[in-house]
Design an enzyme around this catalytic site. Sequence first.
Site, PDB file in Angstrom:
ATOM      1  NE  ARG A  76      -3.472  -2.290   2.842  1.00  0.00           N
ATOM      2  CZ  ARG A  76      -3.150  -3.426   3.455  1.00  0.00           C
ATOM      3  NH1 ARG A  76      -1.942  -3.569   3.983  1.00  0.00           N
ATOM      4  NH2 ARG A  76      -4.031  -4.404   3.571  1.00  0.00           N
ATOM      5  CE  LYS A 126      -6.257  -0.936   4.902  1.00  0.00           C
ATOM      6  NZ  LYS A 126      -7.572  -1.203   4.277  1.00  0.00           N
ATOM      7  CG  HIS A 186      -5.161   0.480  -3.611  1.00  0.00           C
ATOM      8  ND1 HIS A 186      -4.382   0.751  -2.507  1.00  0.00           N
ATOM      9  CD2 HIS A 186      -5.993  -0.530  -3.232  1.00  0.00           C
ATOM     10  CE1 HIS A 186      -4.729  -0.037  -1.517  1.00  0.00           C
ATOM     11  NE2 HIS A 186      -5.696  -0.840  -1.930  1.00  0.00           N
ATOM     12  NE  ARG A 207      -3.137  -3.609  -1.483  1.00  0.00           N
ATOM     13  CZ  ARG A 207      -2.531  -4.343  -0.561  1.00  0.00           C
ATOM     14  NH1 ARG A 207      -1.225  -4.419  -0.540  1.00  0.00           N
ATOM     15  NH2 ARG A 207      -3.236  -5.006   0.340  1.00  0.00           N
ATOM     16  CG  HIS A 234      -5.849  -8.759   1.226  1.00  0.00           C
ATOM     17  ND1 HIS A 234      -6.019  -9.174  -0.078  1.00  0.00           N
ATOM     18  CD2 HIS A 234      -5.756  -7.400   1.168  1.00  0.00           C
ATOM     19  CE1 HIS A 234      -6.040  -8.130  -0.882  1.00  0.00           C
ATOM     20  NE2 HIS A 234      -5.875  -7.047  -0.152  1.00  0.00           N
ATOM     21  CE1 TYR A 276      -6.510  -6.936  -6.849  1.00  0.00           C
ATOM     22  CE2 TYR A 276      -6.296  -8.109  -4.782  1.00  0.00           C
ATOM     23  CZ  TYR A 276      -6.330  -6.925  -5.488  1.00  0.00           C
ATOM     24  OH  TYR A 276      -6.191  -5.738  -4.822  1.00  0.00           O
TER      25      TYR A 276
END
Length: 300
Positions: A149, A173, A246, A249, A272, A281
């Site tokens: 990110r 995150k 993004h 990414r 994730h 994806y």
Amino acid sequence: MRYANAVASFTSYLEQVRRLSAATVRAYRSDLADLGSVIGDADLREIDLETLREWLWRATLRGDARSTMARRAAAARSFFGWAHESELIPVDPSLRLVTPKRAKTLPVVASKDAMRELLDQYRAAAAGGDATALRDHAVLEALYGTGVRVSELCGIDIDDVDMHRRTVRVLGKGSKERVVPFGAPAADAIGAYVTRGRPALLARVDRATPALFLGARGARIGSRTVYALVARVLSPIVGAEHIGPHALRHSAATHLLDGGADLRAVQEILGHASLGTTQIYTHVSTERLLDGYRLAHPRA
């Protein structure tokens, strides 16, 4: 308790107890401020389900995107769930608040050939030795080569990079740390930048910084600078006006899966929490497969 005081306590809880990132806390604060613009500084116990529905209805009339309303509904549920657990309200009014369904859109992805041409172009520009060109090439190679990110990229320090193993340690995150691999092109670009570009940028400030990527004034690079770079170089390729880091990414993840990478490995690389987030994806890859079939097969 009044609404404004409760929101202040809630955001402190997010920062100090749940230890969410500053950007996430700002998003919660913004969404709850939007609710506050409708209800004012009401007593928390006076807010009911109809009040929340009215709030979302006004957002609909305003033309807010469904994704925005879904995020705000989620913020409201988190807030009132916390208030109920904290015994500030006897009943949680958000329990029956319906979240608007997000529109099903696939991520914007650049083709492998387009990415190769773009990165070759920036490698050639960096060969001249200009500090900014060296940095921009390294940033693009790092974003595409690792799938990190933009906030993670901006937070990378020199000591986080292991050039021998070709890995970088990033803080994702929820303050979760992970190690992400990168390939030879990214290693070459980062090595050239650290050797020739970074010292020139660092010379523009009086104090040293551990940051890997530096801005024009020699301090740690900001997310706006990275956004501007990616938007400038990627928009013509993907044919979209509002594009950001993004997209690199998304492209990295899709190309990994196209190449046969395991879905769980891609999940780990991207950081994730849920495999379901990574599965988007697989849909992108399937769509590309179907497009190729429709173009090439005589019975398509």
